[in-house]
Write a protein that holds these residues in place. Structure first.
Motif, PDB file in Angstrom:
ATOM      1  N   VAL A   1       0.833  -1.205   0.000  1.00 21.26           N
ATOM      2  CA  VAL A   1       0.000   0.000   0.000  1.00 21.26           C
ATOM      3  C   VAL A   1       0.870   1.259   0.000  1.00 21.26           C
ATOM      4  CG1 VAL A   1      -1.432   1.383   1.570  1.00 21.26           C
ATOM      5  CG2 VAL A   1      -2.139  -0.927   0.960  1.00 21.26           C
ATOM      6  N   MET A   2       1.899   1.279   0.838  1.00 20.22           N
ATOM      7  CA  MET A   2       2.757   2.464   0.914  1.00 20.22           C
ATOM      8  C   MET A   2       3.625   2.612  -0.332  1.00 20.22           C
ATOM      9  SD  MET A   2       1.816   4.098   3.452  1.00 20.22           S
ATOM     10  CE  MET A   2       3.075   5.373   3.425  1.00 20.22           C
ATOM     11  N   ALA A   3       4.021   1.491  -0.928  1.00 19.41           N
ATOM     12  CA  ALA A   3       4.763   1.553  -2.196  1.00 19.41           C
ATOM     13  C   ALA A   3       3.865   2.096  -3.302  1.00 19.41           C
ATOM     14  CB  ALA A   3       5.288   0.171  -2.559  1.00 19.41           C
ATOM     15  N   ASN A   4       2.622   1.658  -3.315  1.00 23.04           N
ATOM     16  CA  ASN A   4       1.661   2.168  -4.300  1.00 23.04           C
ATOM     17  C   ASN A   4       1.474   3.674  -4.137  1.00 23.04           C
ATOM     18  OD1 ASN A   4       1.232  -0.368  -5.338  1.00 23.04           O
ATOM     19  ND2 ASN A   4      -0.715  -0.709  -4.279  1.00 23.04           N
ATOM     20  N   TYR A   5       1.336   4.096  -2.882  1.00 22.86           N
ATOM     21  CA  TYR A   5       1.151   5.528  -2.627  1.00 22.86           C
ATOM     22  C   TYR A   5       2.360   6.324  -3.121  1.00 22.86           C
ATOM     23  CZ  TYR A   5       0.665  10.000  -0.295  1.00 22.86           C
ATOM     24  OH  TYR A   5       0.589  11.350  -0.060  1.00 22.86           O
ATOM     25  N   ALA A   6       3.564   5.839  -2.817  1.00 24.61           N
ATOM     26  CA  ALA A   6       4.782   6.519  -3.256  1.00 24.61           C
ATOM     27  C   ALA A   6       4.841   6.610  -4.776  1.00 24.61           C
ATOM     28  CB  ALA A   6       6.009   5.781  -2.724  1.00 24.61           C
ATOM     29  N   ASN A   7       4.553   5.496  -5.428  1.00 28.74           N
ATOM     30  CA  ASN A   7       4.578   5.456  -6.887  1.00 28.74           C
ATOM     31  C   ASN A   7       3.524   6.390  -7.496  1.00 28.74           C
ATOM     32  OD1 ASN A   7       5.392   3.993  -9.519  1.00 28.74           O
ATOM     33  ND2 ASN A   7       3.171   3.661  -9.454  1.00 28.74           N
TER      34      ASN A   7
ATOM     35  N   ALA B   1       7.639  -4.364  -3.232  1.00 28.93           N
ATOM     36  CA  ALA B   1       6.542  -3.747  -3.975  1.00 28.93           C
ATOM     37  C   ALA B   1       7.020  -2.532  -4.774  1.00 28.93           C
ATOM     38  CB  ALA B   1       5.429  -3.341  -3.010  1.00 28.93           C
ATOM     39  N   PHE B   2       7.885  -1.716  -4.176  1.00 29.28           N
ATOM     40  CA  PHE B   2       8.335  -0.489  -4.839  1.00 29.28           C
ATOM     41  C   PHE B   2       9.179  -0.805  -6.065  1.00 29.28           C
ATOM     42  CE2 PHE B   2      11.064   3.357  -5.172  1.00 29.28           C
ATOM     43  CZ  PHE B   2      10.069   4.316  -5.283  1.00 29.28           C
ATOM     44  N   THR B   3      10.095  -1.753  -5.946  1.00 29.28           N
ATOM     45  CA  THR B   3      10.912  -2.138  -7.104  1.00 29.28           C
ATOM     46  C   THR B   3      10.054  -2.832  -8.158  1.00 29.28           C
ATOM     47  OG1 THR B   3      11.576  -4.191  -5.975  1.00 29.28           O
ATOM     48  CG2 THR B   3      13.062  -2.301  -5.809  1.00 29.28           C
ATOM     49  N   GLY B   4       9.027  -3.550  -7.716  1.00 26.42           N
ATOM     50  CA  GLY B   4       8.112  -4.191  -8.659  1.00 26.42           C
ATOM     51  C   GLY B   4       7.327  -3.198  -9.489  1.00 26.42           C
ATOM     52  N   LEU B   5       7.166  -1.990  -8.943  1.00 25.55           N
ATOM     53  CA  LEU B   5       6.468  -0.924  -9.677  1.00 25.55           C
ATOM     54  C   LEU B   5       7.425  -0.092 -10.531  1.00 25.55           C
ATOM     55  CD1 LEU B   5       4.146   0.267  -6.768  1.00 25.55           C
ATOM     56  CD2 LEU B   5       3.387  -0.824  -8.890  1.00 25.55           C
ATOM     57  N   GLY B   6       8.691  -0.495 -10.557  1.00 28.17           N
ATOM     58  CA  GLY B   6       9.676   0.210 -11.374  1.00 28.17           C
ATOM     59  C   GLY B   6      10.526   1.207 -10.604  1.00 28.17           C
ATOM     60  N   GLY B   7      10.328   1.321  -9.297  1.00 26.60           N
ATOM     61  CA  GLY B   7      11.114   2.243  -8.484  1.00 26.60           C
ATOM     62  C   GLY B   7      12.484   1.681  -8.150  1.00 26.60           C
ATOM     63  N   THR B   8      13.359   2.535  -7.652  1.00 23.87           N
ATOM     64  CA  THR B   8      14.729   2.144  -7.301  1.00 23.87           C
ATOM     65  C   THR B   8      14.988   2.414  -5.823  1.00 23.87           C
ATOM     66  OG1 THR B   8      15.509   2.705  -9.526  1.00 23.87           O
ATOM     67  CG2 THR B   8      17.176   2.513  -7.792  1.00 23.87           C
ATOM     68  N   ILE B   9      15.557   1.437  -5.132  1.00 22.97           N
ATOM     69  CA  ILE B   9      15.974   1.635  -3.747  1.00 22.97           C
ATOM     70  C   ILE B   9      17.413   2.137  -3.780  1.00 22.97           C
ATOM     71  CG2 ILE B   9      16.294   0.591  -1.475  1.00 22.97           C
ATOM     72  CD1 ILE B   9      13.378   0.635  -2.439  1.00 22.97           C
ATOM     73  N   VAL B  10      17.621   3.398  -3.407  1.00 24.00           N
ATOM     74  CA  VAL B  10      18.952   3.998  -3.532  1.00 24.00           C
ATOM     75  C   VAL B  10      19.787   3.850  -2.267  1.00 24.00           C
ATOM     76  CG1 VAL B  10      18.233   5.638  -5.293  1.00 24.00           C
ATOM     77  CG2 VAL B  10      18.042   6.275  -2.868  1.00 24.00           C
ATOM     78  N   SER B  11      19.128   3.490  -1.141  1.00 23.71           N
ATOM     79  CA  SER B  11      19.869   3.320   0.114  1.00 23.71           C
ATOM     80  C   SER B  11      19.059   2.471   1.076  1.00 23.71           C
ATOM     81  CB  SER B  11      20.166   4.682   0.745  1.00 23.71           C
ATOM     82  OG  SER B  11      20.889   4.531   1.947  1.00 23.71           O
TER      83      SER B  11
ATOM     84  N   ILE C   1      -4.630   6.178   4.360  1.00 17.22           N
ATOM     85  CA  ILE C   1      -3.386   6.931   4.269  1.00 17.22           C
ATOM     86  C   ILE C   1      -3.622   8.294   4.906  1.00 17.22           C
ATOM     87  CG2 ILE C   1      -1.582   7.841   2.768  1.00 17.22           C
ATOM     88  CD1 ILE C   1      -1.814   4.817   2.663  1.00 17.22           C
ATOM     89  N   LYS C   2      -2.737   8.654   5.843  1.00 13.50           N
ATOM     90  CA  LYS C   2      -2.850   9.941   6.526  1.00 13.50           C
ATOM     91  C   LYS C   2      -1.538  10.706   6.424  1.00 13.50           C
ATOM     92  CE  LYS C   2      -6.310   8.399   9.908  1.00 13.50           C
ATOM     93  NZ  LYS C   2      -6.665   8.317  11.351  1.00 13.50           N
ATOM     94  N   THR C   3      -1.643  12.013   6.588  1.00 13.59           N
ATOM     95  CA  THR C   3      -0.456  12.856   6.658  1.00 13.59           C
ATOM     96  C   THR C   3      -0.542  13.698   7.917  1.00 13.59           C
ATOM     97  OG1 THR C   3       0.932  14.418   5.423  1.00 13.59           O
ATOM     98  CG2 THR C   3      -1.453  14.805   5.372  1.00 13.59           C
TER      99      THR C   3
ATOM    100  N   VAL D   1      -4.505  -2.868  -2.560  1.00 13.27           N
ATOM    101  CA  VAL D   1      -3.376  -3.429  -3.296  1.00 13.27           C
ATOM    102  C   VAL D   1      -3.736  -3.576  -4.762  1.00 13.27           C
ATOM    103  CG1 VAL D   1      -1.922  -5.469  -3.580  1.00 13.27           C
ATOM    104  CG2 VAL D   1      -2.445  -4.641  -1.300  1.00 13.27           C
ATOM    105  N   LYS D   2      -2.824  -3.168  -5.637  1.00 15.09           N
ATOM    106  CA  LYS D   2      -3.070  -3.273  -7.073  1.00 15.09           C
ATOM    107  C   LYS D   2      -2.892  -4.707  -7.549  1.00 15.09           C
ATOM    108  CE  LYS D   2      -1.612   1.454  -8.074  1.00 15.09           C
ATOM    109  NZ  LYS D   2      -0.660   2.330  -8.768  1.00 15.09           N
TER     110      LYS D   2
END
Length: 392
Positions: free
Chosen positions: A162-168, A196-206, A375-377, A391-392
């Motif tokens: 869920v959080m990876a989806n939100y970030a993406n 999940a984040f890398t599965g959506l095409g994102g990169t873990i830089v650290s 999701i809250k801020t 979840v997608k």
């Protein structure tokens, strides 16, 4: 009635009855005045690293006991007595606390806040044939291979996704992850976010880890700043959260800082101050969106209860989950028509309730069938609802 008195009376009754038929492994007993009692264990941290969150969960359970103080077993009314133990946010202490509940002959256990302590105690409850119902322990290992453990929350694979989806969805392409070494919740949630984040095409830089009780995160955050991520995902305790948040902003890091359900706690805002503005998190419940009549009643009643107990009147999601765990326990006891743990465990498999956090039933693993997160801020020094997501 004080716990020691109840236990003493129960023990005396068992010793007397043992001359004829032996003492039942269930916790039903007769208290003074002829009232029958069934014991529900509360297995939570009220001290240690997760003491703040654990206490919020306990408050939800106490309030549930206040509004639903009895349960019917075979047509007879029993008083429900909570037996509370403090697992101190520690895996070794969790074992001791669990053994204390077994010795108190509780019929069912609620808790715990913190997946690590729940996992540590799981086999003890299973060996004693006492079912446990977790409120917010989200790591998959809590119920894995343990048919005496259930839970009313969603799981970390779901929450991380869920959080990876939100970030993406909000344009993040590069992410940094900070987790606590040896903590099942933190490391597990960080791993699921990464997948999940890398599965959506994102990169873990650290990817960075910190030790329990660490207070200086500047070296970790300096490494992260050099990689210039769009988002920092840092699932951790409410003790650690404000330190990470403040030190990141002091270093000039402008990336979105995000985490999971543990960060929905007003002490983070109090301790991080203005630095907490813009933090994003996933959680289980939003008081502005009651799911049903039970939720609407809970919101108004629990706010008054919090005020009476000199607590912040913002309702934490874990309090709502604690309330729901208690309702599930009552429903299972009534359905089983018994205070025996094994019978309650069998009944839990088919329990279905309309709880404060929505409809709750359990799958074959004992996990709640849930498919939505809030999701809250943090905005203006308060938690603000942003959206619901699946979840997608």
């Amino acid at each position: 009635m004080k716990l020691k008195k109840v236990f003493a009376l129960t023990l005396a009754a068992c010793m007397s009855a043992s001359l004829i038929a032996g003492c039942s492994s269930g916790s039903s007993s007769s208290a003074s005045g002829g009232a029958k009692v069934v014991k529900i264990g509360v297995f939570e941290p009220t001290t240690g690293e997760n003491g703040g969150g654990g206490f919020q969960e306990v408050l939800g359970m106490r309030y549930a006991n206040k509004t639903h103080p009895t349960v019917k077993i075979g047509g007879e009314e029993y008083k429900v007595e909570l037996v509370e133990v403090d697992n101190k946010s520690d895996k070794t202490e969790a074992v001791n606390a669990a053994q204390k509940l077994v010795s108190e002959k509780v019929s069912v256990v609620l808790g715990s806040y913190g997946s690590g302590v729940s996992i540590a105690a799981g086999q003890i409850f299973a060996d004693a044939k006492i079912p446990a119902i977790g409120a917010s322990c989200t790591n998959p290992q809590v119920t894995q291979g343990n048919d005496f453990y259930f839970r009313v929350c969603f799981l970390d694979p779901f929450q991380g996704t869920v959080m990876a989806n939100y970030a993406n969805d909000n344009g993040a392409k590069a992410a940094a992850i900070i987790t606590q070494l040896g903590d099942d919740y933190s490391s597990g949630l960080g791993s699921f976010f990464k997948t999940a984040f890398t599965g959506l095409g994102g990169t873990i830089v650290s990817e960075e880890q910190f030790q329990t009780n660490q207070t200086d995160f500047k070296a970790i955050l300096t490494n992260i700043k050099a990689q210039n991520p769009d988002i920092i995902f840092a699932p951790s305790s409410i003790t650690t959260a404000p330190l990470i948040i403040k030190q990141a902003r002091e270093l000039g890091i402008t990336a979105t800082i995000a985490a999971g359900d543990t960060w929905e706690n007003s002490t983070i805002i109090e301790n991080a101050g203005n630095s907490a503005e813009g933090v994003v998190l996933s959680t289980f419940f939003d008081e502005a969106e009651p799911a049903n009549e039970e939720a609407a009643s809970f919101i108004s009643g629990f706010k008054a209860y919090l005020k009476d107990n000199k607590q912040d009147e913002i309702i934490p999601a874990v309090s709502a989950l604690g309330y729901d765990a208690y309702l599930c326990a009552l429903k299972a006891i009534e359905t089983a028509g018994s205070a025996e743990g094994a019978a309650i465990r069998d009944a839990l498999k088919d329990v279905s309730i309309d709880g404060v956090t929505g409809s709750i039933s359990f799958d074959e693993n004992g996990d709640a069938k849930k498919d939505m997160a809030f999701i809250k801020t943090i905005e203006g020094g308060k938690f603000k609802f942003l959206t619901t997501t699946t979840v997608k």
